[in-house]
Design a protein around this motif. Structure first.
Motif, PDB file in Angstrom:
ATOM      1  N   CYS A   1       0.939  -1.503   0.099  1.00  0.00           N
ATOM      2  CA  CYS A   1      -0.237   0.121  -0.112  1.00  0.00           C
ATOM      3  C   CYS A   1       0.699   1.272  -0.086  1.00  0.00           C
ATOM      4  O   CYS A   1       0.432   1.878  -0.458  1.00  0.00           O
ATOM      5  CB  CYS A   1      -1.193  -0.312   0.685  1.00  0.00           C
ATOM      6  SG  CYS A   1      -2.455  -1.197   1.353  1.00  0.00           S
ATOM      7  N   ALA A   2       2.225   1.661   0.755  1.00  0.00           N
ATOM      8  CA  ALA A   2       3.656   1.945   0.929  1.00  0.00           C
ATOM      9  C   ALA A   2       3.894   2.844  -0.670  1.00  0.00           C
ATOM     10  O   ALA A   2       3.726   3.834  -1.113  1.00  0.00           O
ATOM     11  CB  ALA A   2       4.059   2.033   1.292  1.00  0.00           C
ATOM     12  N   MET A   3       3.560   1.385  -1.474  1.00  0.00           N
ATOM     13  CA  MET A   3       4.171   1.838  -2.664  1.00  0.00           C
ATOM     14  C   MET A   3       2.718   2.017  -4.080  1.00  0.00           C
ATOM     15  O   MET A   3       2.893   2.764  -5.379  1.00  0.00           O
ATOM     16  CB  MET A   3       4.662   0.625  -3.684  1.00  0.00           C
ATOM     17  CG  MET A   3       5.910   0.662  -2.773  1.00  0.00           C
ATOM     18  SD  MET A   3       6.601  -0.718  -3.120  1.00  0.00           S
ATOM     19  CE  MET A   3       6.355  -1.957  -2.376  1.00  0.00           C
ATOM     20  N   THR A   4       1.503   1.579  -4.016  1.00  0.00           N
ATOM     21  CA  THR A   4       0.254   1.977  -4.959  1.00  0.00           C
ATOM     22  C   THR A   4      -0.701   1.620  -4.166  1.00  0.00           C
ATOM     23  O   THR A   4      -0.605   2.087  -2.937  1.00  0.00           O
ATOM     24  CB  THR A   4       0.460   0.430  -5.723  1.00  0.00           C
ATOM     25  OG1 THR A   4      -0.589   0.804  -6.465  1.00  0.00           O
ATOM     26  CG2 THR A   4       0.657  -1.087  -5.113  1.00  0.00           C
ATOM     27  N   SER A   5      -1.842   1.939  -5.205  1.00  0.00           N
ATOM     28  CA  SER A   5      -3.285   2.157  -4.556  1.00  0.00           C
ATOM     29  C   SER A   5      -3.795   1.068  -3.877  1.00  0.00           C
ATOM     30  O   SER A   5      -3.062  -0.389  -3.626  1.00  0.00           O
ATOM     31  CB  SER A   5      -4.080   2.282  -5.608  1.00  0.00           C
ATOM     32  OG  SER A   5      -4.045   1.215  -6.678  1.00  0.00           O
ATOM     33  N   ILE A   6      -4.810   1.015  -3.100  1.00  0.00           N
ATOM     34  CA  ILE A   6      -5.702   0.022  -2.549  1.00  0.00           C
ATOM     35  C   ILE A   6      -6.377  -0.756  -3.160  1.00  0.00           C
ATOM     36  O   ILE A   6      -6.058  -2.582  -2.369  1.00  0.00           O
ATOM     37  CB  ILE A   6      -6.511   0.752  -0.863  1.00  0.00           C
ATOM     38  CG1 ILE A   6      -5.578   1.045  -0.138  1.00  0.00           C
ATOM     39  CG2 ILE A   6      -7.378  -0.348  -0.833  1.00  0.00           C
ATOM     40  CD1 ILE A   6      -6.537   1.907   0.596  1.00  0.00           C
TER      41      ILE A   6
END
Length: 79
Positions: free
Chosen positions: A39-44
């Motif tokens: 989640c820190a790198m991409t969307s939920i």
């Protein structure tokens, strides 16, 4: 893995304690950590698709992780 049902004379019937599973958790700690890192790198939604989870589950994991790592938010003017 099936959790074993244990009988305690003092507490009554209980399920065995699994140290890698938080209380009332639907996913393991390891999976939750992986979801939070993703989640820190991409969307939920992308994280949910990657891990094969519902977006609501991913959102709850991300929300809990952010609360633990950042602490409670203080927003002026909001109760």
């Amino acid at each position: 893995m099936q959790r074993q049902r244990l009988a305690s004379p003092r507490c009554g019937p209980r399920l065995e304690h699994l140290n890698w599973l938080d209380r009332h958790a639907r996913v393991t700690r390891r999976l939750a950590e992986s979801v939070a890192r993703t989640c820190a790198m991409t969307s939920i939604q992308a994280t949910a698709k990657w891990h094969g989870l519902d977006w609501k589950t991913v959102n709850a994991i991300d929300f809990r992780h952010l609360g633990q790592s950042l602490g409670p938010g203080s927003w002026p003017g909001f109760a």
